[in-house]
Structures are given as structure tokens and as C-alpha cells.
Design an enzyme around this catalytic site. Structure first.
Site, mmCIF file in Angstrom:
data_model
loop_
_atom_site.group_PDB
_atom_site.id
_atom_site.type_symbol
_atom_site.label_atom_id
_atom_site.label_comp_id
_atom_site.label_asym_id
_atom_site.label_seq_id
_atom_site.Cartn_x
_atom_site.Cartn_y
_atom_site.Cartn_z
ATOM 1 N N GLY A 253 -1.307 -137.208 51.291
ATOM 2 C CA GLY A 253 -1.978 -135.838 51.874
ATOM 3 C C GLY A 253 -2.176 -135.254 52.974
ATOM 4 C CG ASP B 100 11.034 -137.349 41.920
ATOM 5 O OD1 ASP B 100 10.732 -137.275 42.154
ATOM 6 O OD2 ASP B 100 11.164 -136.243 40.459
ATOM 7 C CG ASP C 33 11.494 -124.167 40.096
ATOM 8 O OD1 ASP C 33 11.738 -124.898 40.821
ATOM 9 O OD2 ASP C 33 10.991 -124.321 38.924
ATOM 10 C CG HIS D 212 7.016 -124.176 34.112
ATOM 11 N ND1 HIS D 212 8.591 -123.470 34.839
ATOM 12 C CD2 HIS D 212 6.874 -124.911 34.757
ATOM 13 C CE1 HIS D 212 9.219 -124.563 35.685
ATOM 14 N NE2 HIS D 212 7.643 -125.320 35.964
ATOM 15 N NE ARG E 140 11.581 -134.625 44.395
ATOM 16 C CZ ARG E 140 11.399 -133.718 43.579
ATOM 17 N NH1 ARG E 140 9.219 -134.378 43.378
ATOM 18 N NH2 ARG E 140 11.739 -133.560 42.448
ATOM 19 C CG ASP F 278 -3.291 -131.173 55.739
ATOM 20 O OD1 ASP F 278 -2.342 -131.522 56.964
ATOM 21 O OD2 ASP F 278 -4.498 -132.117 56.247
ATOM 22 C CD GLU G 82 16.153 -124.451 41.522
ATOM 23 O OE1 GLU G 82 16.810 -125.773 41.961
ATOM 24 O OE2 GLU G 82 15.379 -124.111 40.937
ATOM 25 C CG HIS H 140 12.568 -130.688 45.378
ATOM 26 N ND1 HIS H 140 12.881 -128.881 45.571
ATOM 27 C CD2 HIS H 140 12.034 -129.926 44.143
ATOM 28 C CE1 HIS H 140 13.069 -128.084 45.610
ATOM 29 N NE2 HIS H 140 12.372 -128.623 44.667
ATOM 30 C CG ASP H 141 15.570 -130.487 42.391
ATOM 31 O OD1 ASP H 141 14.611 -130.985 41.959
ATOM 32 O OD2 ASP H 141 15.268 -128.766 42.428
ATOM 33 N NE ARG I 258 13.323 -122.798 45.536
ATOM 34 C CZ ARG I 258 13.501 -123.392 44.446
ATOM 35 N NH1 ARG I 258 12.663 -123.549 43.616
ATOM 36 N NH2 ARG I 258 14.825 -124.490 43.842
#
Length: 669
Positions: free
Chosen positions: A183, A512, A342, A258, A516, A185, A371, A444-445, A340
Site C-alpha cells: 500500500g 527478488d 527499462d 513490452h 524489495r 503510494d 538501463e 530492485h534487480d 529511466r
């Protein structure tokens, strides 16, 4: 004696990447006992494969036993050029090729060539990010404002406990759906802007914020709408406006290679009333995708059938993203300061060209950052060499090579090899790109930096092991020491340090989704947080950390020393990643410099670094009357104007750039 070194202006001037049509002066230093009768510079144009041979001329002696040969080369066209030297001697023709550290090595057989990156001389990158600090936020996991949300899909699970671990187990069908949410935001980010300001943050990079049916939101469902759990378009506008009041800019994540299968464009899951490409071959979106056998056999991103690839060069798709009133321009008009991109290496050149044009038409100072995990100057994709950094596509890139160097050095890798990674990037990238490099040590990767620095490796361990394994207290203390050292390096290398949300608070986690987790509000490591704040303050005070030169002094025996310097100030960074104390001997001018981190050097014995520690020394070249680091703040606007006028006059001759910056500032008073 060195025959050639591409990083030394004695042998090559200017060093590094150069603008097209700018002459580059080459000199080689040959031993007289080789009896050189001729020397040539051979330059291969990477795009055409053609080799240009330039005769070098004898230009004098270097002592009694060496002689100089020289020539000039200028590339008219931006691109990559690879060069080496041939020398005719009494032993036959010898080749001078690239060795370690940029130095030349003589070999009979073909070996490595030096790279010369030539960029478009009109290449300009945004000013606002230089010298700043970036902060990456996964919006669902940062902070929740508690505001009620409308139109939230019913198939989302919302955690009731902010400290829960993200779900990682497959469902009954063996699928990992990433459909659990905490949640966080946009209004929550707005509430925490003052906290971010205390870290010195000047740019917030947000992972995707558009409607999507996963917690990471990299499977876009609708580029035109903010995800309902994050808020509404007005919340985004408010965030941008409030951030700019605090000197911060918002960078959006553009996922354009994608979409999601569960989207208004594809609509495989039938969630939307629109006719998606999966539903009808008459769909306006059908041509966006590449079906091998409609509807179930289609090209996907890395074979994930929930992520159908788009054909970026399709005119309709390109117009939707990059056209007038398209997605790229619309969100910049709403307040974003750039994108940025992706998987930028999976976007065709033509699409990137169009995207850059769209961004700059909406705001010439908006940022386009890509990236790319490798050296972006030599990246091959789509069967050809890419031209990301030559002036027509990206402003800069995520700097994974620097991440490897920083974490490698701190964990005990050969400092000389780690320094070589850094110097290769600085040699290959244009200066406009270097000053905006996104220098991250975790995203995050990737696994959390703290876990990488002190935890057990994940090889041969499954997700259950990762979910149950945490740093021991001993590992955590070691990790915190190493993270402080890594941050010191990250904040002082050329480019922009990027904090992955929560790293400054001591968050840990394997791959992951364990990297995260939610930000631990109220449970931060306060000592580490104070360290990051001090580093942020230092970046705000020192001019040399914006675009200053990088001078390596030492890289061996677990130590690394370098200087950042410009015409205003300079900083020496000395680090010891080893388990024993090290004593380093500094140049004379640094023995009385002011320490801002660590201990002061002993004027006679040098600088002693305890295990896993670092020292930063600062020298001010033009001290202001208000202190060693920053201009004082006059009490009244009238005094401010007079102070600035004085500074302009002071810098009329010695620093035109400062003069122009101050004049621009004066206009806005």
C-alpha cells in the site's frame, strides 16, 4: 620507460572521449636502440571497418636514449575508433598495443587496441542532475499515506502488517504472481520529501507508477493512468510540485519494450472492455505485437507469456509513446523531469532516437537515462554496435561496472583490477555522460548491498533458503562497516550516487522479492543513516564532486587512493578494505589538509588507516569568507545581490563557468 599511455596527456591529448572534428595529438616514446625508421598510427572505424594509416613524424629526443614520434588524428563522424601503432625497427615491424592500465605493450602479433569514443559535438546533457544525489523508490514498499483508494482491483492481496515479508511461494498453479501489496503510494512519498531532503537527495527515481497488475508494475496495463493503489494523476502532479519546491526532480521508469498481457492493449485475461490484440486481429493494438500464430503464440520478453513484446518501430506504437501528446511528453508536461528506460539495450536505435526527440521537445533539460549492464560505449545488441552515448539517444546510463568495482574492492578483490574498471569507463564515456552516471550499489534487480557485502552467496540455494537466511550479528556488523566504505566510494566517484531505498537504513535481503521489503520506518540504523547524511552534506558543499577530474594515486594491498579536483576545491579519498592497518604516504600538499571523514594525516609518518576504514581530506582553493566549504548566506536580499556581484567580478577571468552560473542565478533574484 612507458612508450605510450592513453590516459596520460603527455602521450594523448586530450584524453578520454572527444567531440567529432576535434584533433587528437598522439605521441609515442621509442627507445633509440630499436633504431626506429618509421612509425604509423592505425585507426579503424568501427562502423565501416575501414582503417586509416597516419604517418608519425620524429619530433625530438626524450633524454639521451629515447625519441618522440607524433601525429594528429581527427574523426569527422561520431562513433567508435580503435587504434594501435606500428613501428619499423631493426628487429622488423613491431606492434604497439593496449596493455593493462592503458599502457602500450610491444608484441609481434595483433593484440588489444585502444578505444577512442567520438561523440557529436552538439551533445548536451541536463545541468540539474550534475553534482546531485539520486534515490530509487519501489513505490509500493516505501511509505503509505493511508489515504483511501478507489477502483482498486479485487484480485490484489493487501498486507495488513507493514513488516511482513513479501510473498515468494508459488500459488496452487505453480505461478509466482507478485500480487501481494503493502500500500505504499505517491502521497506517502510526498509526505517523506523532507526526510529525503535531509539525505541531500536531488532526484527521485520511481520504479513504474502506471496501472499494472503486479506489485513491481513492470507489466504495464495502461500508460495513461497512475495505478489506483498509488493514487491519481493529481497525486503525481502534487508530488512533482512539492519535490521541486525542495530542489528535487522526479524520474519516471519507462517500460516500453513490452506490456503486460493483462492490459488494455493485449487484454489476454479479459479484464478490460477494450478489444486488445489477443481478442481481435482488428484491434487497433494488434500491429503492436508479433504473433507467430494468433492468439496464443506470440513473442514475449524473455519467454514470459505475461509480458508480450511490442514492435517498437511500429508507426502506431511509436506515435503513441513518442508522438505529440504521446506518453513520453504527457508525463513530462505533468511534472516529471525525465525517464529511466527499462532494458534500454532491447529498444531499437530508431525508437530511442524518436524518444529522445520527444523528451527534449517537451523539456530540453529533461533526462533520458538507460538501463545497460555492461560498458554502454561498446554494447552490441540487435546484431550491431549500439550508439547510446554518442549524442543522439541517451544522456547517461545505470553504472553497473562501477557497482562491480565498488563492491569488489570492499570485499577484497584486487584494487588494481577494480581501479581498471573505473578508469576504462572514464576513458570510454563522454564527459557529459560521466557526470550523470547513475552510480548504484543495489537496485530492485540485485541483492541488497548489505547482504552482498557480508552474507553467504546464493549459489546452490533456493528461494526458501533465501527467505529464511539473515545476517548474523557478526556478519551484520562487518556488513555495516563495509557498506560505509562502499558508500564513501560511491559518493566520491565521478557521476551521481544512487541510494536504493532503505540501504541507508540498513536493510538487507537476497534476490527478488527479498530485496524489495518495506522501508523500516522507526527501526532504522541511526548510525548508518547519519553516515549517509554526512556524505550527502559533503556532496552539497564540494564543487569538485560535480565535474572535477579524477586522479588515481594508489590501488594495491587492499587500499585505494584517488583525488577529485576542480578550480574551486579538491578532495582526497583514501580507503583500506583489508583486515590490517595500512600506512600511506601522501603528496606534500595533502599532509595539512582538513579531514572531513576519518583522521588527519601525520605530517611526518603519513596517513594510517585502520582496518575497513577510510579518510577524506579536503583542500579549498578559493575559500569564502563564511567558511571552508560554502558561501555564506547574507542576511538581506540586497546583501545577497551585492555578494553575488562581487563573486562574479572575482571569477571573470579565472572561472567563466562559475560566472555564468552566478549571472543566471542573479537574474532570478
Amino acid at each position: 620507460m612507458c612508450m605510450f599511455n592513453s590516459r596520460n596527456p603527455v602521450f594523448r591529448y586530450p584524453t578520454g572521449a572527444v567531440a567529432n572534428c576535434l584533433p587528437v595529438h598522439f605521441k609515442i616514446d621509442m627507445p633509440r636502440d630499436l633504431r626506429c625508421s618509421a612509425a604509423r598510427l592505425l585507426v579503424e572505424n568501427d562502423s565501416t571497418g575501414e582503417t586509416q594509416v597516419l604517418d608519425m613524424f620524429w619530433c625530438g629526443m626524450n633524454g639521451d636514449n629515447h625519441e618522440w614520434w607524433e601525429c594528429h588524428f581527427a574523426a569527422k563522424t561520431p562513433g567508435l575508433y580503435f587504434y594501435h601503432f606500428e613501428v619499423a625497427t631493426w628487429r622488423g615491424v613491431l606492434n604497439l598495443h593496449k596493455g593493462f592500465g592503458g599502457e602500450g605493450t610491444v608484441m609481434g602479433n595483433d593484440c588489444g587496441a585502444w578505444q577512442l569514443t567520438v561523440y557529436d559535438r552538439s551533445f548536451h546533457t541536463p545541468e540539474w542532475l550534475a553534482g546531485g544525489i539520486m534515490y530509487q523508490i519501489l513505490p509500493d514498499r516505501f511509505f503509505s499515506s493511508g489515504k483511501p483508494k478507489a477502483d482498486v482491483p479485487q484480485d490484489r492481496k493487501l498486507h495488513t502488517d507493514w513488516s511482513d515479508q513479501p510473498e515468494w511461494k508459488p500459488n496452487g498453479k505453480g505461478e509466482v504472481t507478485n500480487s501481494d501489496y503493502f500500500g505504499g503510494d505517491l502521497a506517502g512519498i510526498t509526505e517523506k520529501l523532507n526526510y529525503l531532503k535531509s539525505l541531500g537527495v536531488t532526484c527521485l527515481y520511481l520504479n513504474p507508477v502506471f496501472e499494472a497488475h503486479s506489485n513491481h508494475r513492470y507489466n504495464t496495463a495502461n500508460y495513461e493512468k497512475i495505478d489506483p493503489l498509488l493514487g491519481k494523476e493529481e497525486d503525481f502532479k502534487t508530488l512533482c510540485a512539492e519535490a521541486k519546491k525542495r530542489g528535487m526532480h522526479i524520474l519516471l521508469d519507462g517500460v516500453f519494450s513490452h506490456t503486460g498481457s493483462d492490459s488494455v492493449y493485449f487484454n489476454r485475461e479479459g479484464r478490460y472492455s477494450t478489444q486488445g490484440a489477443y481478442n481481435s486481429q482488428q484491434s487497433p493494438y494488434y500491429a503492436w505485437y508479433n504473433f507467430r500464430n494468433w492468439p496464443d503464440d506470440y513473442e514475449c520478453w524473455w519467454n514470459f507469456n505475461t509480458l508480450p513484446n511490442v514492435t517498437e518501430t511500429n508507426p502506431q506504437y511509436n506515435a503513441y509513446i513518442n508522438g505529440k501528446g504521446g506518453i513520453v511528453r504527457r508525463w513530462i508536461a505533468d511534472g516529471a523531469s525525465g525517464w529511466r528506460l527499462d532494458v534500454a539495450d532491447e529498444l531499437p536505435d530508431a525508437f530511442l532516437d524518436n524518444l529522445r526527440t520527444a523528451v527534449k521537445m517537451e523539456n530540453p533539460e529533461a533526462l533520458v537515462l538507460g538501463e545497460v549492464w555492461e560498458d554502454a560505449s561498446t554494447k552490441n545488441a540487435y546484431g550491431k554496435r549500439r550508439k547510446y552515448l554518442l549524442g543522439e539517444e541517451l544522456d547517461s546510463v545505470m553504472n553497473y561496472p562501477f557497482r562491480d568495482a565498488v563492491l569488489g574492492f570492499v570485499k577484497g578483490a584486487d584494487p588494481a583490477q577494480m581501479m581498471e574498471i573505473i578508469l576504462d569507463i572514464l576513458e570510454n564515456y563522454p564527459p557529459q555522460v560521466i557526470r550523470l552516471l547513475m552510480n548504484h550499489i543495489g537496485t530492485h534487480d540485485t541483492e541488497r548491498a548489505l547482504t552482498v557485502l557480508a552474507g553467504a552467496p546464493t549459489e546452490h540455494h533456493d528461494r526458501r533458503w533465501q527467505s529464511e537466511t539473515h545476517l548474523t550479528e557478526k556478519q551484520r556488523q562487518l556488513g555495516l562497516q563495509r557498506l560505509k566504505l562502499a558508500a564513501m566510494m560511491q559518493y566520491t566517484l565521478p557521476g551521481i550516487p544512487c541510494i536504493y531505498y532503505g540501504d541507508e537504513a540498513g536493510m538487507e535481503g537476497y534476490k527478488d522479492p527479498f530485496n524489495r521489503g518495506t522501508y523500516p520506518w522507526g527501526h532504522e540504523n541511526t548510525d548508518l543513516l547519519a553516515w549517509y547524511r554526512k556524505l550527502g552534506k559533503l556532496r552539497g558543499m564540494l564543487s569538485c564532486l560535480k565535474e572535477g577530474s579524477f586522479v588515481p594515486l594508489n590501488a594495491d594491498d587492499h587500499t585505494m587512493v584517488y583525488i577529485r579536483e576542480d578550480s574551486v576545491d579538491a578532495i582526497l579519498v583514501a580507503m583500506n578494505a583489508g583486515g590490517n592497518s595500512r600506512t600511506l604516504y601522501l603528496p606534500d600538499e595533502w599532509r595539512t589538509a582538513e579531514p572531513v571523514f576519518g583522521e588527519a594525516p601525520d605530517r611526518n609518518c603519513g596517513l594510517t588507516l585502520p582496518p575497513c576504514s577510510g579518510t577524506m581530506l579536503v583542500r579549498q582553493k578559493h575559500p569564502s569568507p563564511s567558511g571552508p566549504f560554502a558561501l555564506g548566506k547574507p542576511e538581506t536580499p540586497e546583501e545577497a545581490v551585492e555578494s553575488i556581484k562581487d563573486k562574479i567580478m572575482e571569477n571573470m577571468e579565472q572561472e567563466p563557468k562559475i560566472k555564468n552560473e552566478l549571472l543566471d542565478f542573479l537574474k532570478n533574484i
